[in-house]
Design a protein around this motif. Structure first.
Motif, PDB file in Angstrom:
ATOM      1  N   LYS A   1       2.611 -11.608  -0.124  1.00 44.61           N
ATOM      2  CA  LYS A   1       1.881 -11.675  -1.193  1.00 44.61           C
ATOM      3  C   LYS A   1       0.676 -12.418  -0.599  1.00 44.61           C
ATOM      4  CE  LYS A   1       5.668 -12.465  -4.354  1.00 44.61           C
ATOM      5  NZ  LYS A   1       6.836 -11.840  -3.521  1.00 44.61           N
ATOM      6  N   LEU A   2       0.672 -13.392  -0.149  1.00 41.75           N
ATOM      7  CA  LEU A   2      -0.640 -14.325   0.369  1.00 41.75           C
ATOM      8  C   LEU A   2      -1.598 -13.248   1.081  1.00 41.75           C
ATOM      9  CD1 LEU A   2      -2.236 -16.808   0.309  1.00 41.75           C
ATOM     10  CD2 LEU A   2      -1.156 -17.561   2.540  1.00 41.75           C
ATOM     11  N   ARG A   3      -1.001 -12.498   2.168  1.00 41.56           N
ATOM     12  CA  ARG A   3      -1.856 -11.762   2.732  1.00 41.56           C
ATOM     13  C   ARG A   3      -2.557 -10.758   1.793  1.00 41.56           C
ATOM     14  NH1 ARG A   3       0.908  -9.488   7.956  1.00 41.56           N
ATOM     15  NH2 ARG A   3       1.786  -7.939   6.409  1.00 41.56           N
ATOM     16  N   SER A   4      -1.684 -10.015   1.234  1.00 41.44           N
ATOM     17  CA  SER A   4      -2.199  -9.027   0.115  1.00 41.44           C
ATOM     18  C   SER A   4      -3.354  -9.613  -0.907  1.00 41.44           C
ATOM     19  CB  SER A   4      -1.227  -8.572  -0.569  1.00 41.44           C
ATOM     20  OG  SER A   4      -0.002  -7.862   0.217  1.00 41.44           O
ATOM     21  N   PHE A   5      -3.024 -10.875  -1.515  1.00 40.54           N
ATOM     22  CA  PHE A   5      -3.920 -11.384  -2.201  1.00 40.54           C
ATOM     23  C   PHE A   5      -5.247 -11.712  -1.518  1.00 40.54           C
ATOM     24  CE2 PHE A   5      -5.827 -15.511  -3.565  1.00 40.54           C
ATOM     25  CZ  PHE A   5      -6.098 -15.194  -4.740  1.00 40.54           C
ATOM     26  N   LEU A   6      -5.281 -12.381  -0.419  1.00 39.56           N
ATOM     27  CA  LEU A   6      -6.568 -12.662   0.218  1.00 39.56           C
ATOM     28  C   LEU A   6      -7.353 -11.320   0.706  1.00 39.56           C
ATOM     29  CD1 LEU A   6      -5.484 -15.521   2.672  1.00 39.56           C
ATOM     30  CD2 LEU A   6      -6.616 -15.628   0.501  1.00 39.56           C
ATOM     31  N   THR A   7      -6.565 -10.264   0.988  1.00 37.23           N
ATOM     32  CA  THR A   7      -7.493  -8.947   1.188  1.00 37.23           C
ATOM     33  C   THR A   7      -7.970  -8.397   0.015  1.00 37.23           C
ATOM     34  OG1 THR A   7      -5.592  -8.514   3.009  1.00 37.23           O
ATOM     35  CG2 THR A   7      -7.046  -6.779   2.308  1.00 37.23           C
ATOM     36  N   MET A   8      -7.071  -8.426  -1.132  1.00 33.66           N
ATOM     37  CA  MET A   8      -7.634  -7.922  -2.162  1.00 33.66           C
ATOM     38  C   MET A   8      -8.946  -8.731  -2.805  1.00 33.66           C
ATOM     39  SD  MET A   8      -4.118  -6.837  -4.176  1.00 33.66           S
ATOM     40  CE  MET A   8      -4.984  -6.199  -5.525  1.00 33.66           C
ATOM     41  N   PHE A   9      -8.556  -9.987  -2.794  1.00 36.63           N
ATOM     42  CA  PHE A   9      -9.811 -11.025  -3.157  1.00 36.63           C
ATOM     43  C   PHE A   9     -11.097 -10.664  -2.508  1.00 36.63           C
ATOM     44  CE2 PHE A   9     -12.386 -14.999  -2.822  1.00 36.63           C
ATOM     45  CZ  PHE A   9     -12.301 -15.202  -3.998  1.00 36.63           C
ATOM     46  N   GLY A  10     -10.985 -10.481  -1.186  1.00 31.34           N
ATOM     47  CA  GLY A  10     -12.296 -10.158  -0.404  1.00 31.34           C
ATOM     48  C   GLY A  10     -13.244  -8.974  -1.059  1.00 31.34           C
TER      49      GLY A  10
ATOM     50  N   LEU B   1      -4.901   2.525   0.296  1.00 35.38           N
ATOM     51  CA  LEU B   1      -5.567   2.984  -0.919  1.00 35.38           C
ATOM     52  C   LEU B   1      -5.376   2.139  -1.932  1.00 35.38           C
ATOM     53  CD1 LEU B   1      -7.704   5.096  -1.353  1.00 35.38           C
ATOM     54  CD2 LEU B   1      -5.799   6.806  -2.190  1.00 35.38           C
ATOM     55  N   LEU B   2      -4.245   1.970  -2.153  1.00 33.25           N
ATOM     56  CA  LEU B   2      -3.835   0.758  -3.237  1.00 33.25           C
ATOM     57  C   LEU B   2      -4.364  -0.469  -3.327  1.00 33.25           C
ATOM     58  CD1 LEU B   2      -0.121   2.022  -4.281  1.00 33.25           C
ATOM     59  CD2 LEU B   2      -2.246   2.382  -5.635  1.00 33.25           C
ATOM     60  N   LEU B   3      -4.403  -0.950  -2.115  1.00 31.76           N
ATOM     61  CA  LEU B   3      -4.933  -2.274  -1.905  1.00 31.76           C
ATOM     62  C   LEU B   3      -6.635  -2.238  -2.262  1.00 31.76           C
ATOM     63  CD1 LEU B   3      -3.453  -3.703   1.293  1.00 31.76           C
ATOM     64  CD2 LEU B   3      -3.260  -4.653  -0.932  1.00 31.76           C
ATOM     65  N   THR B   4      -7.162  -1.115  -1.672  1.00 30.87           N
ATOM     66  CA  THR B   4      -8.583  -0.900  -1.847  1.00 30.87           C
ATOM     67  C   THR B   4      -8.942  -0.744  -3.410  1.00 30.87           C
ATOM     68  OG1 THR B   4      -8.837  -0.295   0.460  1.00 30.87           O
ATOM     69  CG2 THR B   4     -10.719   0.099  -1.136  1.00 30.87           C
ATOM     70  N   GLY B   5      -8.093   0.360  -4.043  1.00 27.39           N
ATOM     71  CA  GLY B   5      -8.304   0.536  -5.302  1.00 27.39           C
ATOM     72  C   GLY B   5      -7.967  -0.568  -6.284  1.00 27.39           C
TER      73      GLY B   5
ATOM     74  N   SER C   1      -8.160  -3.749  -6.069  1.00 29.19           N
ATOM     75  CA  SER C   1      -9.077  -4.588  -5.625  1.00 29.19           C
ATOM     76  C   SER C   1     -10.559  -4.188  -6.229  1.00 29.19           C
ATOM     77  CB  SER C   1      -9.355  -5.200  -4.139  1.00 29.19           C
ATOM     78  OG  SER C   1      -8.139  -5.315  -3.546  1.00 29.19           O
ATOM     79  N   GLY C   2     -10.919  -3.099  -6.086  1.00 29.76           N
ATOM     80  CA  GLY C   2     -12.180  -2.684  -6.775  1.00 29.76           C
ATOM     81  C   GLY C   2     -12.066  -2.745  -8.353  1.00 29.76           C
TER      82      GLY C   2
END
Length: 418
Positions: free
Chosen positions: A19-28, A342-346, A348-349
């Motif tokens: 969760k934390l790693r995914s959150f920080l990645t998406m936040f950026g 792709l989901l992480l990027t999408g 986040s955008g």
């Protein structure tokens, strides 16, 4: 279809397990997208505000005032002043084929306006009937000046919105009378509010027939013609003909006042068409720069996602080996990791775009449209499309490369990996 749903379920479980790693990645990524849209939106707010400000002056207006004629070109000694005249305005209307409309006026700020209730000190303008055709002057009550008012030199006035409130506080003004330096005038119209914010200069004006102004309150000064005026303001046939129209006006004024029309220092003028183009170029360059910065920011975010996905592949090496040993195909492994990137990027955008749009709505509600020279930021369609396109490309790269690395693993080597 069932296999795809299973893969999606595995993707979401993998994202949820970190969760934390995914959150920080998406936040950026979300921060980069939101910053791009906000910066471009702010730039468009300034651009829109400048356009609105110029539109308050009029459409495609070029203004020229009296100037000084240098004794020799490019020298500023022995300067001889000259004033524009009513005959100059008539000559421009008849001899400049690329000028579609021209109006002359006298503007004086040293006259005293008094009603039975109060007094005011705004500027008094003697104008022609076509003044509202060149300059922006909507009428809220009554009417504007007509041809009979000028021909008969009638003692009538149109009040600016602020002057109307100052001279007739809380009282009707149409049909009432005011005095200007002791001369009695009847109010026949009230203009609407012009401009925004606290810039009330245009709203504190009083308009009367130019013929009456020339007779009662002519231009003051030594050795100036009796029909001197403050300014001539005109419009070219089309905005693209502004330079041609200016050249014609320069030729007419130069010939009539005895100087070379190619002497640029002799003209005091403002081309609002040229100003609008310059402002547009500045903000277009700003948009390009901000768009480039945004793309670089998103690309860096994609690099971050690639790194995270490569770490994920490394951490799950034994899992990948076990799944392949149990019969999972390279295609299913590639699809899983590709969809995860792709989901992480999408997501986040989308979060970044929605966040930026929400903030712009809040700013628009809080600011309204009353800030001089600046409109609230707005979501620009091309910037959102660019962000989505860049995100799609980044998502494909961020998901595909680690996915290929995972899909190419040999089961035995993956199981032996510590």
């Amino acid at each position: 279809m069932r296999a795809l749903l299973d893969i999606l379920a595995q993707v979401f479980r993998s994202i949820g397990a970190n969760k934390l790693r995914s959150f920080l990645t998406m936040f950026g990524i979300a921060w980069g997208v939101a910053s791009l849209l906000l910066l471009v939106g702010l730039g468009e707010g300034f651009r829109s505000g400048q356009r609105r400000g110029l539109a308050q002056l009029g459409t495609d207006v070029i203004m020229i005032w009296g100037g000084t004629i240098p004794a020799m070109p490019n020298q500023h000694t022995g300067m001889r002043p000259y004033k524009l005249t009513l005959d100059d305005a008539d000559a421009i209307r008849t001899q400049a084929p690329h000028v579609r409309n021209a109006t002359a006026f006298i503007n004086r700020g040293d006259l005293k306006e008094v009603s039975e209730f109060s007094s005011s000190g705004g500027s008094v303008m003697g104008v022609e009937v076509n003044y509202p055709e060149v300059r922006h002057l909507p009428i809220a009550q009554g009417r504007f000046l007509n041809a009979d008012d000028l021909a008969q030199r009638r003692m009538v006035v149109v009040l600016g919105q602020k002057n109307n409130k100052l001279l007739f506080p809380g009282r009707p003004s149409l049909g009432a009378f005011i005095t200007i330096n002791g001369y009695r005038f009847q109010v026949i119209g009230v203009a609407e509010k012009i401009g925004r914010g606290n810039n009330d200069g245009d709203n504190q004006r009083i308009y009367l027939p130019l013929s009456t102004m020339v007779e009662l309150f002519p231009m003051t000064g030594d050795n100036i013609p009796e029909d001197s005026i403050s300014s001539i303001q005109y419009q070219p046939l089309t905005p693209d003909m502004n330079e041609t129209a200016k050249a014609e006006v320069h030729r007419i004024v130069g010939q009539r006042h005895g100087f070379d029309p190619n002497t640029k220092d002799a003209f005091d003028e403002w081309d609002t068409i040229k100003s609008e183009r310059t402002v547009g170029l500045i903000f277009t360059a700003m948009d390009v720069f901000l768009g480039g910065v945004g793309i670089v920011t998103l690309a860096l975010g994609a690099v971050g996602i690639i790194n995270i996905m490569l770490v994920t592949v490394t951490e799950r090496t034994k899992e990948i080996g076990l799944r392949k040993a149990l019969g999972a195909t390279s295609r299913s492994i590639l699809t899983q990791f590709f969809l995860e990137g792709l989901l992480l990027t999408g997501m986040s955008g989308i979060i970044g775009i929605l966040g930026a749009a929400g903030l712009m709505v809040v700013l628009r509600a809080g600011m309204g449209n009353n800030q001089m020279g600046f409109d609230p930021p707005r979501l620009v369609p091309w910037s959102a499309a660019m962000a989505l396109g860049t995100l799609t490309l980044c998502g494909i790269v961020a998901g595909l490369y680690p996915a290929i690395q995972a899909a190419n693993m040999e089961p035995v080597e993956a199981l032996r990996k510590e």
